[in-house]
Design a protein around this motif. Sequence first.
Motif, short mmCIF file in Angstrom:
data_model
loop_
_atom_site.label_atom_id
_atom_site.label_comp_id
_atom_site.label_asym_id
_atom_site.label_seq_id
_atom_site.Cartn_x
_atom_site.Cartn_y
_atom_site.Cartn_z
N ARG A 50 25.94 58.98 45.00
CA ARG A 50 24.69 59.17 44.25
C ARG A 50 23.84 60.28 44.85
N ILE A 53 25.42 63.49 43.43
CA ILE A 53 25.11 63.81 42.03
C ILE A 53 23.61 63.95 41.82
N THR A 54 22.86 64.00 42.88
CA THR A 54 21.42 64.32 42.87
C THR A 54 20.52 63.24 42.28
N VAL A 55 21.00 62.02 42.15
CA VAL A 55 20.08 61.00 41.63
C VAL A 55 19.42 60.22 42.76
N PRO A 57 17.78 60.99 46.70
CA PRO A 57 17.56 61.99 47.75
C PRO A 57 18.00 61.45 49.12
N ASP A 75 18.94 70.96 39.91
CA ASP A 75 19.22 71.28 38.51
C ASP A 75 20.51 72.08 38.34
N ARG A 78 23.40 69.74 38.89
CA ARG A 78 23.59 68.87 37.72
C ARG A 78 24.33 69.58 36.59
N SER A 79 24.09 70.88 36.45
CA SER A 79 24.72 71.58 35.33
C SER A 79 26.19 71.90 35.62
N TYR A 83 29.69 63.20 35.73
CA TYR A 83 29.56 61.95 36.46
C TYR A 83 30.06 60.79 35.59
N PRO A 85 29.83 56.89 35.83
CA PRO A 85 29.22 55.84 36.65
C PRO A 85 30.09 54.61 36.82
N GLU A 87 29.08 51.32 36.62
CA GLU A 87 28.84 50.31 35.59
C GLU A 87 29.38 50.83 34.27
N ALA A 89 28.25 52.09 31.76
CA ALA A 89 26.94 52.58 31.34
C ALA A 89 27.02 53.13 29.93
N LEU A 106 21.80 66.84 26.14
CA LEU A 106 21.26 66.82 27.50
C LEU A 106 21.84 67.95 28.37
#
Lengths: 325, 261
Positions: A50, A53-55, A57, A75, A78-79, A83, A85, A87, A89, A106
């Motif tokens: 996590r 993937i930058t979610v 810190p 940013d 992320r581009s 990812y 996940p 769960e 999701a 998105l």
Amino acid sequence: MDPAIVIDVAHLGKTFGSVTAIEDVSFTVHAGEIFGLLGPNGAGKSTTLRILITVLPPSSGTATVLGHDVLTEADTVRSLIGYVPQERAVDRFLTGREHLELLGGLYHLSRTETNARIDELLKLVNLEEHADRVAKTYSGGMKRKLDIACGLLPHPKIVFLDEPTLGLDVQSRLRIWDYIRQLREQGITIVMTTNYLEEADQLCDRLAIIDGGTIRVIGSPLELKTGLGGDSLSLTIKDHETEKLPRLREGVMALPLVRDVRINPTGLDVLVESPEKSLSAVIEVAQRLDCSLDGIEYHRPRLDDVFVAHTGHGLRGGTPDAAEE
Amino acid sequence: MTFQHYRQEVLALTMRWVRRLSREKFSMLFTLVQPMLFWLIFFGSLFQRAANIQILDAPNYMSFLAGGVVVMTVLNNGLAGGVDLLFDKENGFLERMMSTPIHRSSVILSRYLFVMAITGMQILVILSIAFVFGVRLETGLPGIAVILAIGMLFGVGLTAISMGIAFSVKSHGDFFSLLGFLSLPMIFLSSALVPLSAMPGWMQVVAMVNPMTWVIDAVRPLIITGWDAAIPQVALAFVILAVFDAVCLYGGAKAFRRAIG
């Protein structure tokens, strides 16, 4: 930066209040490989993922993905990544296609680009027929496929998968492994967490065994297993010929692929580099020295042994609460 | 980060809420119908004869109640506005969205747009039903526009509270108990059902610090009295709501940042 290194993690740490989730985690991921983080639940695999993937810190240390810092250039990172996940999701009320359309928005893809990509991905994961059904009618395996399609939508250079086959039946698991291998063939780098030894062994080019928030060992499954002493052959000699053992030991020892030979009460333990090649040579030596063998057993160290050797406990028995989840 | 990108994200996310709603037709129907049926028609008819017109200062109880029901709808929608994000947080969908290169605020903004649109429609439906039951708006169509504006302004703060709670609680069980704890007292300890003058002294004091009261007291004269009485109340409500929204948005943003990192 070494061009082959796509992820560089240095001394990464994360604490939640007084709880230390990971501590001094360092590793690199090479372009085009499948890199696994193997460990029991709560070991720190997901925390590490996590952060990448930058979610989440990090509390200390640094991590770069394709040369971009996960904290200061989030940013850009992320581009470039996809990812999948842990769960399931998925939004129960959206269809598979609508999930992908949402993500197209998105990732700022144009409508035509999104639609072309959606067709391509639905075909890849065999969801074409079910694309326009709402996700609550999907089976676990289908949700997982949709998850993977979602992770691949932005044409990522690196895909992060969190426990890709958790809770899936054997057939679905094999299919998912297949997709992951296909991605590697396309040159995509894969970073995945798993707590399945078999999965790590079969799928990963290299893995880091992580336990208690720290990395215990890193290497390819083969390296890790060889590191424990490699494959071994156990020769059992006929009872009345045990006096021939020292001579046999010398003869076997002289073979090129043999690393070590020990005498035990009923025969020899031979550590070899390649069992396929050494097996016939060993038998030949025995025949030449006129030793009658009762049997030969061949042992290959399993990843389980590697795990136990480096963490001091088995993967399942290690964390009591892991079994309950 | 360009404006085109931002607009594309917000549009895609808002579209998701709309699609979800369209899949839950049953629940949509009840969300829309419940406040009108339960409060306006049942409650309004029930207290029609019991209510004292002198105290209400209105032609009848239904017209008195209409303003209260409008604001109650804003309250309920606003306070429930964060629920979907709470579920997203719990099942990992939020994390999936946060791993994409979107501006962090677009998720929040999409939710506002959606909640506001639904609330606006509900207000219009309530006023239409009230019309059927004989309630005539003294300030006409411009009055409806002002009522919508007040409703939106109040809704922004309430939705911020709801999202703030959603990002702070440990489970959705906590969220719903907190929500239940908040919403009924907000309604009863306000001028929604009876005027302040009809309340016991201590309740009046509590109702005076309840922003609901000020919002209702601005909406109600627009329905039953006319512009002269309404304008000072509306102006006051705008000032109070500006402060209310600022506080709620600040708190909500703080909770969001803490949860998202």
